[in-house]
Design an enzyme around this catalytic site. Sequence first.
Site, PDB file in Angstrom:
ATOM      1  N   GLU A   1       2.643 -12.583   5.935  1.00  0.00           N
ATOM      2  CA  GLU A   1       3.669 -11.569   6.138  1.00  0.00           C
ATOM      3  C   GLU A   1       5.006 -12.217   6.507  1.00  0.00           C
ATOM      4  O   GLU A   1       5.039 -13.156   7.312  1.00  0.00           O
ATOM      5  CB  GLU A   1       3.237 -10.599   7.250  1.00  0.00           C
ATOM      6  CG  GLU A   1       1.983  -9.823   6.885  1.00  0.00           C
ATOM      7  CD  GLU A   1       1.556  -8.818   7.951  1.00  0.00           C
ATOM      8  OE1 GLU A   1       2.289  -8.617   8.942  1.00  0.00           O
ATOM      9  OE2 GLU A   1       0.472  -8.228   7.780  1.00  0.00           O
TER      10      GLU A   1
ATOM     11  N   GLU B   1       5.202  -3.058   1.290  1.00  0.00           N
ATOM     12  CA  GLU B   1       4.513  -1.987   2.024  1.00  0.00           C
ATOM     13  C   GLU B   1       5.525  -1.040   2.655  1.00  0.00           C
ATOM     14  O   GLU B   1       6.456  -1.471   3.351  1.00  0.00           O
ATOM     15  CB  GLU B   1       3.588  -2.584   3.110  1.00  0.00           C
ATOM     16  CG  GLU B   1       2.858  -1.485   3.878  1.00  0.00           C
ATOM     17  CD  GLU B   1       1.687  -1.981   4.720  1.00  0.00           C
ATOM     18  OE1 GLU B   1       1.328  -3.170   4.647  1.00  0.00           O
ATOM     19  OE2 GLU B   1       1.124  -1.134   5.452  1.00  0.00           O
TER      20      GLU B   1
HETATM   21  O1  KIV Z   1      -4.526  -6.241   5.437  1.00  0.00           O
HETATM   22  C1  KIV Z   1      -4.360  -5.501   4.462  1.00  0.00           C
HETATM   23  O2  KIV Z   1      -5.225  -4.696   4.109  1.00  0.00           O
HETATM   24  C2  KIV Z   1      -3.105  -5.599   3.734  1.00  0.00           C
HETATM   25  C3  KIV Z   1      -2.843  -4.582   2.682  1.00  0.00           C
HETATM   26  C4  KIV Z   1      -2.489  -3.300   3.315  1.00  0.00           C
HETATM   27  C5  KIV Z   1      -1.803  -5.013   1.723  1.00  0.00           C
HETATM   28  O3  KIV Z   1      -2.313  -6.425   4.006  1.00  0.00           O
END
Ligand code: KIV
Length: 284
Positions: free
Chosen positions: A120, A186
Amino acid sequence: MSATARKAAPNAEDIRARKGGEPLVSLTAYSTPMAKFMDAHCDFVLVGDSVGMVMHGMTSTLSVTMEMMIMHGQAVARGLSQAMMVIDMPFASYEEGPQQAFRNAARLMAETGAGAVKLEGGVEMAETIRFLVHRGIPVMAHIGLTPQSVNTLGGYKVQGRDAQADAVLADAKAVAEAGAFSVVLEKVPQGLADKITAEVPIPTIGIGASAGCDGQILVVDDMLGFFTAFKPKFVKRYADLGQQAEAAIAEYAAEVRSRSFPADQHVFADKAPKKAATGKGSAS
Ligand code: KIV
């Protein structure tokens, strides 16, 4: 390319090459059986750190550990033969700097067989992404709402409205320029998601973004109705398996209490049955 026509799992460069083509299909998975269900239908499967919330009852993804990701990653890998596996780097496994990120990304890939890691962050993670990619680790970036930063973002809010839009666009461009092979968007407003998709050279994978993204991802427990603690607007429930599971468990409990389960066909006779003429054994 249809699911049945695919022969081998795609790799990161195959995914990158799908920019602007047929939408990429993806779901999260945390177990072997669920991975098997989706293997023929998904281009890639993400072992998401959402595992902490949907499988372990945590209130955020912040407590997910490397060990949890490795255990679930190994389970998912056993269920996949056609879809690529991408694995999330958990909170605090990469933010210190490129060396820490490399050590943990390499461990995740070596111990699970994942074809790429996801992390991220945008502009602030570009240096780390570049370091990993130059050392053989394909990276999927994740921008917009980044759940590991929930405490500094002030909650699970849409990211990129109004004056924030330029910063999210800059994040997308920075991760693409640093070598990420794709980027998850997201909870990014639709118009901005479309603009990013048009302006970056790598596939955008939307979750709460836009149908115009190069692909989509959902958390499998959300779309199947297993995770019901809350339902974000971007989740479409394709089934209500949680309700079905609870009804089945209630029926079982009632049958045990009334002694109608187990029935004759579920128990074993005291005398061994005679062997059938075929010579094959019997399970009765
Ligand atoms: O951890 C997860 O499930 C994710 C998705 C929402 C993209 O990062």
